[in-house]
Design a protein around this motif. Structure first.
Motif, PDB file in Angstrom:
ATOM      1  N   UNK A  10      -7.084  -8.041 -19.065  1.00 30.01           N
ATOM      2  CA  UNK A  10      -7.279  -9.020 -17.987  1.00 30.01           C
ATOM      3  C   UNK A  10      -6.061  -9.152 -17.074  1.00 30.01           C
ATOM      4  N   UNK A  11      -4.859  -9.108 -17.635  1.00 34.04           N
ATOM      5  CA  UNK A  11      -3.638  -9.248 -16.824  1.00 34.04           C
ATOM      6  C   UNK A  11      -3.471  -8.073 -15.869  1.00 34.04           C
ATOM      7  N   UNK A  12      -3.619  -6.854 -16.385  1.00 41.00           N
ATOM      8  CA  UNK A  12      -3.463  -5.671 -15.538  1.00 41.00           C
ATOM      9  C   UNK A  12      -4.582  -5.593 -14.503  1.00 41.00           C
ATOM     10  N   UNK A  13      -5.803  -5.878 -14.932  1.00 38.54           N
ATOM     11  CA  UNK A  13      -6.952  -5.860 -14.023  1.00 38.54           C
ATOM     12  C   UNK A  13      -6.749  -6.860 -12.880  1.00 38.54           C
ATOM     13  N   UNK A  14      -6.304  -8.084 -13.203  1.00 40.30           N
ATOM     14  CA  UNK A  14      -6.063  -9.106 -12.180  1.00 40.30           C
ATOM     15  C   UNK A  14      -4.941  -8.699 -11.225  1.00 40.30           C
ATOM     16  N   UNK A  15      -3.869  -8.118 -11.771  1.00 44.83           N
ATOM     17  CA  UNK A  15      -2.743  -7.685 -10.925  1.00 44.83           C
ATOM     18  C   UNK A  15      -3.180  -6.568  -9.977  1.00 44.83           C
ATOM     19  N   UNK A  16      -3.942  -5.609 -10.494  1.00 45.08           N
ATOM     20  CA  UNK A  16      -4.448  -4.520  -9.639  1.00 45.08           C
ATOM     21  C   UNK A  16      -5.341  -5.097  -8.549  1.00 45.08           C
ATOM     22  N   UNK A  17      -6.234  -6.017  -8.923  1.00 49.73           N
ATOM     23  CA  UNK A  17      -7.147  -6.630  -7.946  1.00 49.73           C
ATOM     24  C   UNK A  17      -6.365  -7.386  -6.869  1.00 49.73           C
ATOM     25  N   UNK A  18      -5.292  -8.073  -7.261  1.00 46.99           N
ATOM     26  CA  UNK A  18      -4.472  -8.818  -6.300  1.00 46.99           C
ATOM     27  C   UNK A  18      -3.828  -7.862  -5.294  1.00 46.99           C
ATOM     28  N   UNK A  19      -3.285  -6.752  -5.784  1.00 44.57           N
ATOM     29  CA  UNK A  19      -2.650  -5.773  -4.894  1.00 44.57           C
ATOM     30  C   UNK A  19      -3.692  -5.159  -3.964  1.00 44.57           C
ATOM     31  N   UNK A  20      -4.813  -4.725  -4.536  1.00 42.14           N
ATOM     32  CA  UNK A  20      -5.858  -4.068  -3.739  1.00 42.14           C
ATOM     33  C   UNK A  20      -6.402  -5.015  -2.665  1.00 42.14           C
ATOM     34  N   UNK A  21      -6.635  -6.273  -3.027  1.00 35.13           N
ATOM     35  CA  UNK A  21      -7.167  -7.247  -2.063  1.00 35.13           C
ATOM     36  C   UNK A  21      -6.160  -7.510  -0.943  1.00 35.13           C
ATOM     37  N   UNK A  22      -4.875  -7.635  -1.301  1.00 35.41           N
ATOM     38  CA  UNK A  22      -3.837  -7.872  -0.293  1.00 35.41           C
ATOM     39  C   UNK A  22      -3.742  -6.688   0.671  1.00 35.41           C
ATOM     40  N   UNK A  23      -3.816  -5.469   0.134  1.00 33.60           N
ATOM     41  CA  UNK A  23      -3.760  -4.288   0.998  1.00 33.60           C
ATOM     42  C   UNK A  23      -4.960  -4.251   1.939  1.00 33.60           C
ATOM     43  N   UNK A  24      -6.152  -4.502   1.384  1.00 30.32           N
ATOM     44  CA  UNK A  24      -7.371  -4.478   2.196  1.00 30.32           C
ATOM     45  C   UNK A  24      -7.305  -5.523   3.309  1.00 30.32           C
ATOM     46  N   UNK A  25      -6.847  -6.716   2.963  1.00 31.55           N
ATOM     47  CA  UNK A  25      -6.765  -7.804   3.940  1.00 31.55           C
ATOM     48  C   UNK A  25      -5.770  -7.466   5.048  1.00 31.55           C
ATOM     49  N   UNK A  26      -4.691  -6.759   4.703  1.00 28.82           N
ATOM     50  CA  UNK A  26      -3.666  -6.407   5.688  1.00 28.82           C
ATOM     51  C   UNK A  26      -3.999  -5.111   6.434  1.00 28.82           C
ATOM     52  N   UNK A  27      -5.108  -4.456   6.048  1.00 28.01           N
ATOM     53  CA  UNK A  27      -5.492  -3.222   6.709  1.00 28.01           C
ATOM     54  C   UNK A  27      -4.638  -2.027   6.318  1.00 28.01           C
ATOM     55  N   UNK A  28      -4.030  -2.092   5.127  1.00 29.63           N
ATOM     56  CA  UNK A  28      -3.201  -0.990   4.625  1.00 29.63           C
ATOM     57  C   UNK A  28      -4.080  -0.132   3.722  1.00 29.63           C
ATOM     58  N   UNK A  29      -4.134   1.157   4.004  1.00 32.71           N
ATOM     59  CA  UNK A  29      -5.015   2.054   3.257  1.00 32.71           C
ATOM     60  C   UNK A  29      -4.393   2.476   1.925  1.00 32.71           C
ATOM     61  N   UNK A  30      -5.094   2.149   0.831  1.00 33.01           N
ATOM     62  CA  UNK A  30      -4.684   2.632  -0.488  1.00 33.01           C
ATOM     63  C   UNK A  30      -4.986   4.123  -0.556  1.00 33.01           C
ATOM     64  N   UNK A  31      -4.102   4.876  -1.217  1.00 35.68           N
ATOM     65  CA  UNK A  31      -4.214   6.326  -1.194  1.00 35.68           C
ATOM     66  C   UNK A  31      -3.955   6.924  -2.571  1.00 35.68           C
ATOM     67  N   UNK A  32      -4.457   6.289  -3.627  1.00 35.23           N
ATOM     68  CA  UNK A  32      -4.262   6.819  -4.970  1.00 35.23           C
ATOM     69  C   UNK A  32      -4.810   5.859  -5.999  1.00 35.23           C
TER      70      UNK A  32
END
Length: 178
Positions: free
Chosen positions: A50-72
């Motif tokens: 749950x901790x790792x999943x939540x941290x990944x989700x937080x990073x992914x959501x922040x990137x998406x909201x800022x329009x930064x493309x995840x690439x890996x």
């Protein structure tokens, strides 16, 4: 783009090393340094997924909201471990570190690079709750070969980190020799 506040899937993103690992063998690979969004945290072992999943989700959501493309694929670097828990850095590779930093990103999200250099890749397939057995194999292999590694292990989630009992989970585990 996914709906606001929902992170895009990592399914079509490339892993750190293009060719797939063999679950029955160890691969010597070279990890490229990729720009990444990084979030640090700590957790107890019983709360690992749950901790790792939540941290990944937080990073992914922040990137998406800022329009930064995840690439890996999402990555966790385990910096310190003990019997009670662990300290980690969750990383999501991006095309480039944004400059200037977009407004609205969480204060605890920073940018840097993924671990790089020569590494040994071990593959774990099956529930996360069974990953200890894979780490025992890793440790036995390193001990048998007399290989000293850095104090941090890297986990790359090839499939989403859904639940501790997810049978479909695939994880690359990287050990970086000293």
């Amino acid at each position: 783009m996914p709906p606001a506040g929902q992170a895009p899937s990592s399914a079509n993103r490339p892993p750190l090393v293009a060719n797939p690992g063999d679950p029955s063998d160890v691969d010597e690979v070279t990890l490229p340094a990729k720009p990444a969004a990084i979030l640090s945290g700590s957790a107890k072992w019983d709360q690992a997924v749950p901790s790792l999943k939540d941290a990944i989700a937080k990073v992914e959501a922040a990137l998406a909201q800022a329009g930064i493309k995840a690439n890996g694929k999402p990555i966790s670097v385990f910096n310190r471990t003990d019997d009670d828990g662990f300290q980690y850095e969750v990383m999501v590779p991006v095309e480039a570190v944004p400059n200037p930093r977009p407004a609205g990103l969480p204060d605890d999200l920073r940018f840097g690079a993924t671990p790089s250099g020569k590494a040994l890749r071990f593959t774990h397939k099956g529930p996360y709750e069974g990953i200890d057995q894979t780490y025992e194999t890793v440790t036995a292999y390193l001990d048998a070969k007399g290989i000293l590694v850095q104090d941090a292990f890297v986990e790359e989630y090839l499939t989403p980190l859904a639940s501790p009992s997810d049978e479909a989970l695939e994880v690359n585990i990287y050990a970086l020799p000293k």
